[in-house]
Scaffold this motif. Structure first.
Motif, PDB file in Angstrom:
ATOM      1  N   ALA A 127      49.564  41.671  47.991  1.00  0.00           N
ATOM      2  CA  ALA A 127      48.133  41.978  47.984  1.00  0.00           C
ATOM      3  C   ALA A 127      47.827  43.152  47.072  1.00  0.00           C
ATOM      4  O   ALA A 127      46.817  43.147  46.346  1.00  0.00           O
ATOM      5  CB  ALA A 127      47.665  42.268  49.412  1.00  0.00           C
ATOM      6  N   ALA A 128      48.693  44.166  47.078  1.00  0.00           N
ATOM      7  CA  ALA A 128      48.467  45.328  46.212  1.00  0.00           C
ATOM      8  C   ALA A 128      48.489  44.914  44.741  1.00  0.00           C
ATOM      9  O   ALA A 128      47.669  45.379  43.943  1.00  0.00           O
ATOM     10  CB  ALA A 128      49.521  46.394  46.486  1.00  0.00           C
ATOM     11  N   SER A 129      49.416  44.024  44.370  1.00  0.00           N
ATOM     12  CA  SER A 129      49.488  43.555  42.985  1.00  0.00           C
ATOM     13  C   SER A 129      48.244  42.764  42.605  1.00  0.00           C
ATOM     14  O   SER A 129      47.703  42.923  41.502  1.00  0.00           O
ATOM     15  CB  SER A 129      50.733  42.681  42.791  1.00  0.00           C
ATOM     16  OG  SER A 129      51.916  43.423  42.995  1.00  0.00           O
ATOM     17  N   LEU A 130      47.786  41.928  43.526  1.00  0.00           N
ATOM     18  CA  LEU A 130      46.611  41.115  43.244  1.00  0.00           C
ATOM     19  C   LEU A 130      45.341  41.960  43.167  1.00  0.00           C
ATOM     20  O   LEU A 130      44.467  41.704  42.338  1.00  0.00           O
ATOM     21  CB  LEU A 130      46.463  40.027  44.307  1.00  0.00           C
ATOM     22  CG  LEU A 130      47.542  38.939  44.284  1.00  0.00           C
ATOM     23  CD1 LEU A 130      47.430  38.047  45.516  1.00  0.00           C
ATOM     24  CD2 LEU A 130      47.430  38.094  43.025  1.00  0.00           C
ATOM     25  N   ARG A 131      45.259  42.975  44.004  1.00  0.00           N
ATOM     26  CA  ARG A 131      44.064  43.842  43.980  1.00  0.00           C
ATOM     27  C   ARG A 131      43.940  44.596  42.661  1.00  0.00           C
ATOM     28  O   ARG A 131      42.838  44.945  42.246  1.00  0.00           O
ATOM     29  CB  ARG A 131      44.079  44.810  45.159  1.00  0.00           C
ATOM     30  CG  ARG A 131      43.714  44.177  46.490  1.00  0.00           C
ATOM     31  CD  ARG A 131      43.382  45.246  47.509  1.00  0.00           C
ATOM     32  NE  ARG A 131      44.486  46.121  47.771  1.00  0.00           N
ATOM     33  CZ  ARG A 131      45.399  45.969  48.734  1.00  0.00           C
ATOM     34  NH1 ARG A 131      45.303  44.910  49.560  1.00  0.00           N
ATOM     35  NH2 ARG A 131      46.384  46.823  48.898  1.00  0.00           N
ATOM     36  N   ILE A 164      44.283  42.643  52.619  1.00  0.00           N
ATOM     37  CA  ILE A 164      42.990  42.074  52.245  1.00  0.00           C
ATOM     38  C   ILE A 164      42.840  42.042  50.726  1.00  0.00           C
ATOM     39  O   ILE A 164      43.152  43.017  50.034  1.00  0.00           O
ATOM     40  CB  ILE A 164      41.831  42.891  52.859  1.00  0.00           C
ATOM     41  CG1 ILE A 164      41.894  42.814  54.398  1.00  0.00           C
ATOM     42  CG2 ILE A 164      40.486  42.395  52.343  1.00  0.00           C
ATOM     43  CD1 ILE A 164      41.646  41.432  54.954  1.00  0.00           C
ATOM     44  N   LEU A 165      42.347  40.921  50.208  1.00  0.00           N
ATOM     45  CA  LEU A 165      42.107  40.771  48.772  1.00  0.00           C
ATOM     46  C   LEU A 165      40.635  40.913  48.414  1.00  0.00           C
ATOM     47  O   LEU A 165      40.296  41.253  47.291  1.00  0.00           O
ATOM     48  CB  LEU A 165      42.610  39.406  48.294  1.00  0.00           C
ATOM     49  CG  LEU A 165      44.096  39.145  48.501  1.00  0.00           C
ATOM     50  CD1 LEU A 165      44.447  37.729  48.059  1.00  0.00           C
ATOM     51  CD2 LEU A 165      44.940  40.163  47.749  1.00  0.00           C
ATOM     52  N   GLY A 166      39.755  40.636  49.348  1.00  0.00           N
ATOM     53  CA  GLY A 166      38.322  40.698  49.103  1.00  0.00           C
ATOM     54  C   GLY A 166      37.658  39.449  49.645  1.00  0.00           C
ATOM     55  O   GLY A 166      38.248  38.706  50.422  1.00  0.00           O
ATOM     56  N   GLY A 167      36.437  39.222  49.234  1.00  0.00           N
ATOM     57  CA  GLY A 167      35.756  38.047  49.743  1.00  0.00           C
ATOM     58  C   GLY A 167      34.310  37.986  49.331  1.00  0.00           C
ATOM     59  O   GLY A 167      33.871  38.672  48.399  1.00  0.00           O
ATOM     60  N   THR A 168      33.575  37.149  50.024  1.00  0.00           N
ATOM     61  CA  THR A 168      32.154  36.964  49.792  1.00  0.00           C
ATOM     62  C   THR A 168      31.428  37.243  51.108  1.00  0.00           C
ATOM     63  O   THR A 168      32.037  37.692  52.086  1.00  0.00           O
ATOM     64  CB  THR A 168      31.863  35.524  49.330  1.00  0.00           C
ATOM     65  OG1 THR A 168      32.201  34.621  50.392  1.00  0.00           O
ATOM     66  CG2 THR A 168      32.668  35.161  48.094  1.00  0.00           C
ATOM     67  N   LYS A 169      30.159  36.939  51.167  1.00  0.00           N
ATOM     68  CA  LYS A 169      29.388  37.146  52.394  1.00  0.00           C
ATOM     69  C   LYS A 169      29.972  36.359  53.554  1.00  0.00           C
ATOM     70  O   LYS A 169      30.038  36.853  54.685  1.00  0.00           O
ATOM     71  CB  LYS A 169      27.938  36.745  52.165  1.00  0.00           C
ATOM     72  CG  LYS A 169      27.056  36.861  53.402  1.00  0.00           C
ATOM     73  CD  LYS A 169      25.632  36.408  53.109  1.00  0.00           C
ATOM     74  CE  LYS A 169      24.772  36.460  54.370  1.00  0.00           C
ATOM     75  NZ  LYS A 169      23.381  35.985  54.098  1.00  0.00           N
ATOM     76  N   HIS A 170      30.420  35.137  53.291  1.00  0.00           N
ATOM     77  CA  HIS A 170      30.870  34.260  54.365  1.00  0.00           C
ATOM     78  C   HIS A 170      32.385  34.050  54.420  1.00  0.00           C
ATOM     79  O   HIS A 170      32.886  33.503  55.403  1.00  0.00           O
ATOM     80  CB  HIS A 170      30.205  32.887  54.241  1.00  0.00           C
ATOM     81  CG  HIS A 170      28.743  32.895  54.510  1.00  0.00           C
ATOM     82  ND1 HIS A 170      27.795  32.862  53.506  1.00  0.00           N
ATOM     83  CD2 HIS A 170      28.045  32.962  55.676  1.00  0.00           C
ATOM     84  CE1 HIS A 170      26.588  32.889  54.036  1.00  0.00           C
ATOM     85  NE2 HIS A 170      26.704  32.957  55.342  1.00  0.00           N
TER      86      HIS A 170
END
Length: 374
Positions: A363-367, A250-256
């Motif tokens: 994903a770890a690098s991007l986080r 998982i990288l993250g996100g918004t409400k939707h």
């Protein structure tokens, strides 16, 4: 995860190659991280033509066909007449009108030049038998979405409301394609950089409508419907739930929206952005959803830039077919994949993608660059 019939292999350095299956395509991907350290003798050098004139820049509007859509940022302080333009592609991949259909073959029929026996066993001069070579005319629209009057702008660097205008232009064109009634599918794709297939530097995307549903999408819909029949649930929703349970990609996100590196990524740093709820129609997206999608896409591109620097990439918006009979199970999404590796003989010969970076590591690098959030 489903186990491939072939056992994984262990290499001298202790790193194992691993099979993973993409639930959306039913394809197997090979993660072979040790191949990232193999020797490489060649260097890529990309040169831009110094004398190139750009038909997409402000003031050069006469070099493009008449626009089918023009949007302007009403909050802008400049006097430019447009901030987003959609124009017909001067070099379309499809035809506006059809002269024949893909089912109109076989064209031509084969005919024996000398006395012979045709496919039905009838002997005679000029006997015919079906040709395996079919052809037909493919109809649709092929548009170019010019994302900014500024030649040196970028999708990741556009002001947020300008990026919203881009996705709103896509939504409006898809609605227009659908209203025509003769098209079954719409596609938005973006090629950035020469390694991703771009021929022009000015920031732009391409939009297409097709009278036929692509075979890749037909297969995907079959898989989605099979999953629904087996479980009574949406495949996209279940993939999102599984990704959130594991959390490592998982990288993250918004409400939707939620952004993640797919479990069976085909390419290093491949990213998928999906609606957290089951939504099959991008054309019905609300203004707030368009705003959040823009935020999420832009943040992901900035995260990728933070890790990779300047890079070529493809961005694709996958939507449900316009045919309402097939849209119920679909879950639209955006995918971004940097073009860091070459698709070579093994991929073309076997149909398997070789990925040299596990999505968990990507994903770890991007986080580390920062989570995608509002």
């Amino acid at each position: 995860a489903q186990v491939h019939p072939c056992a994984p292999s262990t290499h001298a350095d202790g790193i194992m190659s691993e099979w993973r299956k993409d639930p959306f395509s039913d394809r197997w991907v090979i993660l072979a991280q040790h191949r990232a350290t193999r020797p490489y003798d060649f260097e890529w050098e990309v040169k831009r033509r110094s004398d190139a004139l750009c038909p997409f820049c402000a003031g050069q509007e006469h070099q493009t066909p008449t626009p089918v859509l023009v949007l302007r940022d009403t909050t802008a302080n400049d006097t430019l007449p447009w901030h987003v333009r959609v124009v017909p592609n001067r070099y379309p991949a499809v035809n506006e009108e059809a002269t024949s259909s893909p089912q109109s073959g076989p064209i031509p029929a084969l005919r024996t030049p000398e006395p012979g026996i045709d496919a039905s066993g009838v002997e005679g001069i000029g006997a015919e038998w079906p040709s395996p070579l079919l052809h037909g005319s493919i109809i649709g629209h092929h548009d170019v979405l010019i994302e900014s009057p500024d030649h040196h702008a970028s999708f990741a660097g556009l002001p947020r409301n300008r990026l919203e205008l881009c996705f709103e232009a896509v939504r409006q064109r898809f609605c227009s394609y659908r209203r025509e009634g003769r098209f079954r599918y719409g596609l938005m794709f973006k090629n950035v950089g020469p390694l991703a297939g771009a021929s022009l530097e000015h920031p732009h995307s391409q939009l297409m409508s097709l009278a036929e549903i692509p075979l890749e999408l037909v297969r995907q819909i079959d898989l989605i419907q099979e999953w629904d029949q087996r479980t009574g649930r949406c495949l996209g929703c279940d993939v999102l739930a599984a990704e959130q349970r594991e959390a490592t990609r998982i990288l993250g996100g918004t409400k939707h929206f939620l952004a993640y590196c797919p479990y069976a990524s085909r390419f290093p740093y491949e990213v998928r952005i999906m609606h957290r709820s089951h939504h099959h129609s991008f054309e019905n997206a609300e203004p707030g959803e368009i705003r959040e999608l823009s935020e999420c896409v832009q943040h992901i591109l900035k995260m990728l830039t933070g890790v990779l620097g300047s890079f070529s990439y493809n961005l694709i918006l996958h939507i449900a077919p316009f045919d309402t009979n097939t849209t119920k199970h679909y879950h639209w999404y955006v995918e971004v994949f940097p073009r860091l590796t070459m698709t070579a003989g093994f991929e073309w010969g076997s149909g398997y993608f070789l990925n040299t970076m596990a999505p968990e590591n990507a994903a770890a690098s991007l986080r580390k660059i920062g989570r995608a959030h509002v």
